[in-house]
Design a protein around this motif. Structure first.
Motif, PDB file in Angstrom:
ATOM      1  N   TYR A 107       0.865  -1.293  -0.078  1.00  0.00           N
ATOM      2  CA  TYR A 107      -0.134   0.025   0.076  1.00  0.00           C
ATOM      3  C   TYR A 107       1.190   1.035   0.122  1.00  0.00           C
ATOM      4  CZ  TYR A 107      -3.989  -2.952   1.100  1.00  0.00           C
ATOM      5  OH  TYR A 107      -5.291  -3.838   1.061  1.00  0.00           O
ATOM      6  N   GLY A 108       0.632   2.263  -0.880  1.00  0.00           N
ATOM      7  CA  GLY A 108       1.381   3.625  -0.906  1.00  0.00           C
ATOM      8  C   GLY A 108       2.299   3.583  -2.026  1.00  0.00           C
ATOM      9  N   ARG A 109       2.857   2.183  -2.264  1.00  0.00           N
ATOM     10  CA  ARG A 109       4.188   2.269  -3.394  1.00  0.00           C
ATOM     11  C   ARG A 109       3.654   2.890  -4.584  1.00  0.00           C
ATOM     12  NH1 ARG A 109       7.710  -2.880  -5.023  1.00  0.00           N
ATOM     13  NH2 ARG A 109       9.224  -1.734  -6.419  1.00  0.00           N
ATOM     14  N   MET A 110       2.527   3.086  -4.966  1.00  0.00           N
ATOM     15  CA  MET A 110       2.377   3.356  -6.259  1.00  0.00           C
ATOM     16  C   MET A 110       2.136   5.073  -6.191  1.00  0.00           C
ATOM     17  SD  MET A 110       2.705   0.825  -8.336  1.00  0.00           S
ATOM     18  CE  MET A 110       1.937   0.953  -9.795  1.00  0.00           C
ATOM     19  N   GLU A 111       1.521   5.599  -5.131  1.00  0.00           N
ATOM     20  CA  GLU A 111       0.966   6.949  -5.103  1.00  0.00           C
ATOM     21  C   GLU A 111       1.684   7.937  -4.129  1.00  0.00           C
ATOM     22  OE1 GLU A 111      -1.943   4.715  -2.277  1.00  0.00           O
ATOM     23  OE2 GLU A 111      -0.694   4.258  -4.130  1.00  0.00           O
ATOM     24  N   LYS A 112       2.545   7.391  -3.516  1.00  0.00           N
ATOM     25  CA  LYS A 112       3.315   7.943  -2.339  1.00  0.00           C
ATOM     26  C   LYS A 112       3.842   9.428  -2.766  1.00  0.00           C
ATOM     27  CE  LYS A 112       6.468   8.158   1.888  1.00  0.00           C
ATOM     28  NZ  LYS A 112       5.606   9.045   2.461  1.00  0.00           N
ATOM     29  N   ARG A 113       4.831   9.076  -3.737  1.00  0.00           N
ATOM     30  CA  ARG A 113       5.676   9.966  -4.194  1.00  0.00           C
ATOM     31  C   ARG A 113       5.014  11.053  -5.218  1.00  0.00           C
ATOM     32  NH1 ARG A 113       9.981  11.937  -1.899  1.00  0.00           N
ATOM     33  NH2 ARG A 113      10.580   9.753  -1.638  1.00  0.00           N
ATOM     34  N   PHE A 114       3.944  10.609  -5.988  1.00  0.00           N
ATOM     35  CA  PHE A 114       3.319  11.499  -6.781  1.00  0.00           C
ATOM     36  C   PHE A 114       2.313  12.480  -5.815  1.00  0.00           C
ATOM     37  CE2 PHE A 114      -0.796  12.528  -8.498  1.00  0.00           C
ATOM     38  CZ  PHE A 114      -0.403  12.804  -9.827  1.00  0.00           C
ATOM     39  N   THR A 115       1.834  11.721  -4.819  1.00  0.00           N
ATOM     40  CA  THR A 115       1.183  12.664  -3.755  1.00  0.00           C
ATOM     41  C   THR A 115       2.063  13.844  -3.205  1.00  0.00           C
ATOM     42  OG1 THR A 115      -0.424  10.929  -3.478  1.00  0.00           O
ATOM     43  CG2 THR A 115      -0.516  12.815  -1.886  1.00  0.00           C
ATOM     44  N   GLU A 116       3.104  13.441  -2.829  1.00  0.00           N
ATOM     45  CA  GLU A 116       4.099  14.498  -2.231  1.00  0.00           C
ATOM     46  C   GLU A 116       4.363  15.462  -3.031  1.00  0.00           C
ATOM     47  OE1 GLU A 116       7.329  12.082  -0.596  1.00  0.00           O
ATOM     48  OE2 GLU A 116       6.104  11.823   1.237  1.00  0.00           O
ATOM     49  N   ASN A 117       4.977  15.184  -4.302  1.00  0.00           N
ATOM     50  CA  ASN A 117       5.276  16.272  -5.303  1.00  0.00           C
ATOM     51  C   ASN A 117       3.938  17.059  -5.624  1.00  0.00           C
ATOM     52  OD1 ASN A 117       7.758  15.039  -5.496  1.00  0.00           O
ATOM     53  ND2 ASN A 117       7.280  13.607  -7.301  1.00  0.00           N
ATOM     54  N   LEU A 118       2.855  16.461  -5.658  1.00  0.00           N
ATOM     55  CA  LEU A 118       1.586  17.464  -6.217  1.00  0.00           C
ATOM     56  C   LEU A 118       1.527  18.361  -4.981  1.00  0.00           C
ATOM     57  CD1 LEU A 118      -0.858  17.837  -7.858  1.00  0.00           C
ATOM     58  CD2 LEU A 118      -2.125  16.230  -6.649  1.00  0.00           C
ATOM     59  N   ASN A 119       1.442  17.989  -3.696  1.00  0.00           N
ATOM     60  CA  ASN A 119       1.231  18.635  -2.546  1.00  0.00           C
ATOM     61  C   ASN A 119       2.297  19.721  -2.334  1.00  0.00           C
ATOM     62  OD1 ASN A 119      -1.102  17.012  -1.931  1.00  0.00           O
ATOM     63  ND2 ASN A 119      -0.139  15.889  -0.296  1.00  0.00           N
ATOM     64  N   LEU A 146       3.597  18.261   7.000  1.00  0.00           N
ATOM     65  CA  LEU A 146       2.419  17.685   7.292  1.00  0.00           C
ATOM     66  C   LEU A 146       1.481  17.477   5.902  1.00  0.00           C
ATOM     67  CD1 LEU A 146       0.131  16.115   9.218  1.00  0.00           C
ATOM     68  CD2 LEU A 146      -0.502  18.279   9.788  1.00  0.00           C
ATOM     69  N   ILE A 147       1.378  18.906   5.556  1.00  0.00           N
ATOM     70  CA  ILE A 147       0.475  18.948   4.088  1.00  0.00           C
ATOM     71  C   ILE A 147       1.199  18.211   2.880  1.00  0.00           C
ATOM     72  CG2 ILE A 147      -0.544  20.373   2.432  1.00  0.00           C
ATOM     73  CD1 ILE A 147      -0.433  22.316   4.632  1.00  0.00           C
ATOM     74  N   GLU A 148       2.411  18.171   2.778  1.00  0.00           N
ATOM     75  CA  GLU A 148       3.244  17.515   1.743  1.00  0.00           C
ATOM     76  C   GLU A 148       3.400  15.941   2.005  1.00  0.00           C
ATOM     77  OE1 GLU A 148       7.087  19.326   1.762  1.00  0.00           O
ATOM     78  OE2 GLU A 148       6.448  21.176   0.971  1.00  0.00           O
ATOM     79  N   HIS A 149       3.160  15.618   3.090  1.00  0.00           N
ATOM     80  CA  HIS A 149       3.493  14.108   3.501  1.00  0.00           C
ATOM     81  C   HIS A 149       2.386  13.029   2.500  1.00  0.00           C
ATOM     82  CE1 HIS A 149       3.738  10.286   5.978  1.00  0.00           C
ATOM     83  NE2 HIS A 149       2.668  10.401   5.815  1.00  0.00           N
ATOM     84  N   GLY A 150       2.976  12.291   1.750  1.00  0.00           N
ATOM     85  CA  GLY A 150       2.365  11.385   0.979  1.00  0.00           C
ATOM     86  C   GLY A 150       2.006  10.073   1.804  1.00  0.00           C
ATOM     87  N   PRO A 151       0.946   9.520   1.461  1.00  0.00           N
ATOM     88  CA  PRO A 151       0.482   8.264   2.573  1.00  0.00           C
ATOM     89  C   PRO A 151       1.649   7.146   2.679  1.00  0.00           C
ATOM     90  CG  PRO A 151      -0.992   8.419   0.826  1.00  0.00           C
ATOM     91  CD  PRO A 151      -0.147   9.615   0.518  1.00  0.00           C
TER      92      PRO A 151
END
Length: 472
Positions: free
Chosen positions: A376-388, A410-415
């Motif tokens: 879980y999180g492997r596919m989207e964590k970095r994408f979410t952090e970069n977007l935030n 806190l806001i930048e943190h990807g899951p």
């Protein structure tokens, strides 16, 4: 008032029958729902370290096949018998239905005291038990998926996995044959604390309902609530931890050797370390000893959380319980007679069959992880952090202001995996609590929350059978 004698499965059946009157299903379907479909009772010998041979008694019960695989823990205890595993398997069926986990209920047990066996002996017992389950097809990622329970943990689940994989070479989904495994062996982060966290989420949601709290004479929320926890095992410890961290006061903790009380609050970790060094929770600095552990159940408090044994609140002591809310973190801590007494007193009992479903909910997440073969999180964590980061950068540029560094992190943190597991568990417990409460409020003849929970479960299992075409 002494309790009538009920065995555990009869107690579950009694609660089922009490709720069945509030459903529309005909008797034949109700009989099928509550029947235990299959029980495998086995005996096998093991050679002990001293060279002697001991015959081990063990069980696996599959209560329902309305959805597969079946799901349920394996416990190692001298008290294991067929009645217990049947009752716990039935509760698993209803528990999974309430929290929308697509499993049928099962339970297993080996009749031993694990403290009396060496690690090598326990490994031999566990591996032989697994091989017996394999022979009868009572284990498999699409058939029956065990998990830890009383007396077992990650170590035993790793042994089960290894034995299963050795007997099924090349099976791509073999890792999904058991849950509660070490993370390195396909386990999921957050599983260890899942049951206690689920108890916290469930009780917190009830405490957020103004009409329920007003009826009990309590304020909404959990901040400042006085809580008594019975049991400092995995479930009790984590339940106490999450309540304390969110502003509640743990005024008493009970274990088999006695109980301790401090109206200013106790820190569960400090108590745990004290017990680890002294072999007892008694004489904890700043706390008052209660030599009789059962006395803790009768203390003045807002919320009582029995998180250890079955039948600790019964016809003999229920009338003396002073808590406004009882959260059943353990399986079957109240007898049917206690239920009747507490209901008349106006005590809200949040039932075990859904409140301690955190374990099976996160086990479901682990099973899905094993079948998908990705963390879980492997596919989207970095994408979410970069977007935030990009969003924050744009806001700072447009406003000319800088976001506080701690808030930015806190806001930048990807899951991470554990963030997603916690989030999924929180949503599951909130939805289940609201569904049970809605059912209860929709019918003023339903006497208590446990009955409402059974009604929800019966309706879901009955619908599954009807949709399968078994009862056209």
């Amino acid at each position: 008032m002494a309790d009538k004698h009920y065995n555990f499965f009869e107690s579950v059946t009694r609660s089922f029958d009490k709720a069945a009157k509030f459903t529309q299903w005909e008797k034949g379907i109700l009989d099928q729902i509550k029947a235990c479909n299959a029980v495998y009772r086995m005996r096998f010998p093991i050679k002990r370290d001293d060279g002697s041979i001991e015959v081990i008694e063990a069980y696996r019960a599959q209560h329902s096949h309305h959805k597969t695989p079946c799901k349920g823990g394996i416990r190692y205890s001298e008290l294991v018998d067929q009645d217990e595993v049947m009752a716990l398997a039935a509760l698993m069926t209803y528990k999974c239905a309430i929290v929308n986990v697509p499993f049928g209920g099962a339970k297993g047990g080996i009749k031993i005291n694990p403290r009396e066996f060496s690690a090598w002996e326990l490994q031999k017992i566990t591996r032989r038990y697994t091989s017996e389950l394999v022979k009868k097809e009572f284990i498999g990622p699409g058939t029956d998926v065990p998990a830890p329970d009383y007396g077992t943990g990650e170590r035993e689940m790793a042994w089960i996995l290894d034995t299963y994989m050795a007997m099924h070479p090349g099976e791509v989904d073999a890792m999904g044959c058991v849950t509660g495994k070490p993370v390195a062996q396909g386990g999921v982060r957050g599983r260890k604390e899942a049951t206690g966290l689920g108890v916290f989420y469930g009780i917190r949601e009830v405490c957020s309902m103004p009409d329920v709290m007003e009826k009990l004479g309590l304020t909404t929320g959990i901040v400042g609530k006085r809580i008594v926890v019975q049991g400092l095992g995995n479930v009790g410890y984590h339940t106490a931890k999450f309540f304390r961290e969110h502003g509640a006061k743990i005024v008493a903790i009970a274990e088999f050797e006695g109980a301790i009380y401090n109206e200013d609050g106790l820190n569960e970790e400090a108590v745990f370390q004290h017990r680890k060094s002294t072999k007892s929770i008694l004489d904890f600095p700043g706390a008052t000893n209660l030599k009789v552990t059962g006395d803790a159940l009768e203390l003045e408090c807002d919320i009582l959380i029995p998180a250890a044994l079955e039948n600790v609140i019964n016809g003999d002591n229920a009338a003396r319980v002073k808590a406004k809310i009882i959260g059943e973190a353990a399986n079957g801590p109240l007898t049917p007679d206690a239920d009747e007494i507490l209901s008349k007193k106006g005590v809200l009992v949040i039932p075990d069959m859904y409140l301690n479903a955190g374990g099976v909910t996160v086990s479901y997440f682990e099973w899905l992880k094993n079948l998908s073969h990705v963390r879980y999180g492997r596919m989207e964590k970095r994408f979410t952090e970069n977007l935030n980061k990009h969003i924050i950068g744009q806001l700072e540029e447009l406003t000319g202001k800088t976001v506080d560094s701690r808030e930015k992190l806190l806001i930048e943190h990807g899951p991470d995996e554990v963030d997603l597991v916690y989030s999924g568990l929180e949503q599951t417990m909130i939805e289940a609590t609201r569904e049970i409460m809605a059912c209860w409020h929709a019918n003023d003849k339903i006497p208590d929350m446990r009955t409402a929970a059974y009604v929800v479960a019966i309706d879901k299992v009955g619908t599954s059978y009807a949709e399968l075409g078994i009862f056209p």
